[in-house]
Design a protein around this motif. Sequence first.
Motif, PDB file in Angstrom:
ATOM      1  N   LEU A  17       0.926  -1.062   0.254  1.00 57.76           N
ATOM      2  CA  LEU A  17      -0.163  -0.087   0.020  1.00 57.76           C
ATOM      3  C   LEU A  17       0.826   1.324   0.003  1.00 57.76           C
ATOM      4  N   THR A  18       1.894   1.211   0.836  1.00 60.80           N
ATOM      5  CA  THR A  18       2.747   2.483   0.784  1.00 60.80           C
ATOM      6  C   THR A  18       3.398   2.567  -0.670  1.00 60.80           C
ATOM      7  N   ARG A  19       3.949   1.491  -1.193  1.00 62.02           N
ATOM      8  CA  ARG A  19       4.656   1.536  -2.359  1.00 62.02           C
ATOM      9  C   ARG A  19       3.409   2.059  -3.555  1.00 62.02           C
ATOM     10  N   GLN A  20       2.430   1.835  -3.456  1.00 65.53           N
ATOM     11  CA  GLN A  20       1.232   2.155  -4.393  1.00 65.53           C
ATOM     12  C   GLN A  20       0.795   3.624  -4.062  1.00 65.53           C
ATOM     13  N   TRP A  21       0.921   4.107  -2.839  1.00 64.02           N
ATOM     14  CA  TRP A  21       0.536   5.411  -2.750  1.00 64.02           C
ATOM     15  C   TRP A  21       1.733   6.296  -2.950  1.00 64.02           C
ATOM     16  N   ILE A  22       2.901   6.010  -2.947  1.00 65.04           N
ATOM     17  CA  ILE A  22       3.962   6.877  -3.255  1.00 65.04           C
ATOM     18  C   ILE A  22       3.992   6.780  -4.655  1.00 65.04           C
ATOM     19  N   ALA A  23       3.879   5.898  -5.459  1.00 69.50           N
ATOM     20  CA  ALA A  23       3.708   5.781  -6.939  1.00 69.50           C
ATOM     21  C   ALA A  23       2.629   6.911  -7.501  1.00 69.50           C
ATOM     22  N   GLU A  24       1.506   6.843  -6.894  1.00 68.53           N
ATOM     23  CA  GLU A  24       0.268   7.619  -7.057  1.00 68.53           C
ATOM     24  C   GLU A  24       0.397   9.061  -6.988  1.00 68.53           C
ATOM     25  N   VAL A  25       1.219   9.269  -5.529  1.00 62.46           N
ATOM     26  CA  VAL A  25       1.079  10.726  -5.191  1.00 62.46           C
ATOM     27  C   VAL A  25       2.370  11.439  -6.076  1.00 62.46           C
ATOM     28  N   LYS A  26       2.959  10.569  -6.563  1.00 62.29           N
ATOM     29  CA  LYS A  26       4.232  11.181  -7.302  1.00 62.29           C
ATOM     30  C   LYS A  26       3.676  11.477  -8.768  1.00 62.29           C
ATOM     31  N   ARG A  27       2.881  10.735  -9.230  1.00 62.85           N
ATOM     32  CA  ARG A  27       2.404  10.852 -10.643  1.00 62.85           C
ATOM     33  C   ARG A  27       1.145  11.565 -10.741  1.00 62.85           C
ATOM     34  N   ASN A  28       0.485  11.869  -9.704  1.00 61.08           N
ATOM     35  CA  ASN A  28      -1.001  12.544  -9.707  1.00 61.08           C
ATOM     36  C   ASN A  28      -0.736  14.140 -10.096  1.00 61.08           C
ATOM     37  N   PRO A  29      -1.126  14.756 -10.979  1.00 66.95           N
ATOM     38  CA  PRO A  29      -1.275  16.158 -11.020  1.00 66.95           C
ATOM     39  C   PRO A  29      -1.727  16.980 -10.039  1.00 66.95           C
ATOM     40  N   ALA A  30      -2.599  16.349  -9.241  1.00 71.70           N
ATOM     41  CA  ALA A  30      -2.928  17.329  -8.161  1.00 71.70           C
ATOM     42  C   ALA A  30      -2.026  17.455  -6.949  1.00 71.70           C
ATOM     43  N   THR A  31      -0.852  16.591  -7.133  1.00 75.58           N
ATOM     44  CA  THR A  31       0.134  16.646  -5.940  1.00 75.58           C
ATOM     45  C   THR A  31       1.437  16.890  -6.505  1.00 75.58           C
ATOM     46  N   PRO A  32       1.707  18.059  -7.267  1.00 75.67           N
ATOM     47  CA  PRO A  32       3.086  18.161  -7.761  1.00 75.67           C
ATOM     48  C   PRO A  32       4.257  18.277  -6.777  1.00 75.67           C
ATOM     49  N   SER A  33       3.997  19.046  -5.771  1.00 75.44           N
ATOM     50  CA  SER A  33       5.032  19.085  -4.575  1.00 75.44           C
ATOM     51  C   SER A  33       5.631  17.703  -4.137  1.00 75.44           C
ATOM     52  N   TYR A  34       4.890  16.669  -4.210  1.00 75.30           N
ATOM     53  CA  TYR A  34       5.173  15.403  -3.762  1.00 75.30           C
ATOM     54  C   TYR A  34       6.199  14.685  -4.642  1.00 75.30           C
ATOM     55  N   LYS A  35       6.151  15.234  -5.958  1.00 79.49           N
ATOM     56  CA  LYS A  35       6.950  14.418  -6.939  1.00 79.49           C
ATOM     57  C   LYS A  35       8.436  14.683  -6.907  1.00 79.49           C
ATOM     58  N   GLU A  36       8.800  15.592  -6.122  1.00 76.04           N
ATOM     59  CA  GLU A  36      10.213  15.689  -6.050  1.00 76.04           C
ATOM     60  C   GLU A  36      10.745  15.377  -4.567  1.00 76.04           C
ATOM     61  N   MET A  37       9.816  14.735  -3.800  1.00 79.25           N
ATOM     62  CA  MET A  37      10.432  14.291  -2.466  1.00 79.25           C
ATOM     63  C   MET A  37      10.925  12.976  -2.513  1.00 79.25           C
ATOM     64  N   PRO A  38      12.033  12.601  -1.742  1.00 75.78           N
ATOM     65  CA  PRO A  38      12.425  11.356  -1.712  1.00 75.78           C
ATOM     66  C   PRO A  38      11.506  10.002  -1.194  1.00 75.78           C
ATOM     67  N   ASP A  39      11.570   9.026  -1.906  1.00 77.35           N
ATOM     68  CA  ASP A  39      10.535   8.021  -1.687  1.00 77.35           C
ATOM     69  C   ASP A  39      10.824   7.648  -0.213  1.00 77.35           C
ATOM     70  N   ASP A  40      11.891   7.728   0.595  1.00 77.62           N
ATOM     71  CA  ASP A  40      12.015   7.397   2.030  1.00 77.62           C
ATOM     72  C   ASP A  40      11.293   8.436   2.705  1.00 77.62           C
ATOM     73  N   THR A  41      11.102   9.521   2.734  1.00 78.19           N
ATOM     74  CA  THR A  41      10.372  10.700   3.141  1.00 78.19           C
ATOM     75  C   THR A  41       8.992  10.357   2.876  1.00 78.19           C
ATOM     76  N   LEU A  42       8.537  10.021   1.849  1.00 78.66           N
ATOM     77  CA  LEU A  42       7.063   9.889   1.558  1.00 78.66           C
ATOM     78  C   LEU A  42       6.715   8.304   2.295  1.00 78.66           C
ATOM     79  N   TYR A  43       7.790   7.563   2.446  1.00 76.63           N
ATOM     80  CA  TYR A  43       7.472   6.178   3.057  1.00 76.63           C
ATOM     81  C   TYR A  43       7.161   6.310   4.554  1.00 76.63           C
ATOM     82  N   LYS A  44       7.841   7.302   5.304  1.00 76.47           N
ATOM     83  CA  LYS A  44       7.739   7.518   6.392  1.00 76.47           C
ATOM     84  C   LYS A  44       6.444   8.185   6.812  1.00 76.47           C
TER      85      LYS A  44
END
Length: 170
Positions: A17-44
């Motif tokens: 679920l975490t991996r799926q959310w990270i992929a989704e939040v990084k590619r979704n046009p409604a969440t552009p700020s998350y695209k540049e965040m490191p995966d480990d930050t998003l994971y936490k």
Amino acid sequence: MLYAKYIQLVEDHAEDLTRQWIAEVKRNPATPSYKEMPDDTLYKRIHDVFKKLHIWILHNDPGDSETASHYLQLGRERASENIKLSEVTYALILARVVLWKYVLNQGVINNFFDLQQAFEFFQKVNTFFDKTIYLASIGYESLGTLGKDEIRKTEFIEKSVRSITRWLIR
């Protein structure tokens, strides 16, 4: 508790679920700020939500101050990172969507009783995420108006929790 198997499913598959959310939040046009965040930050940021779902949603008390404090702080942190409130909100919505799609795709709903359990679970999940979005928004908005330690004061948390309690009980 009729929906225990769904909680267990989510907790057992928190990594997926975490991996799926990270992929989704990084590619979704409604969440552009998350695209540049490191995966480990998003994971936490999201893994604990999935892993500890039972703790977060099984409190039948909408006035849970621990949950309130956590999400008020989350909102303040995102505001201090200059992430738009709309993106923070949508990232939380995406967590709910990823979770629900995952449950639906696991093939665990095989009869009417399973469907009833799933809807009860989904209702709990929706209430939880509605509450977190509201609290994160209050925390976000409070960054510029409250001092650093002021948000931690019991009365601020209690006021926020009371407003949720009134909202959920109506």
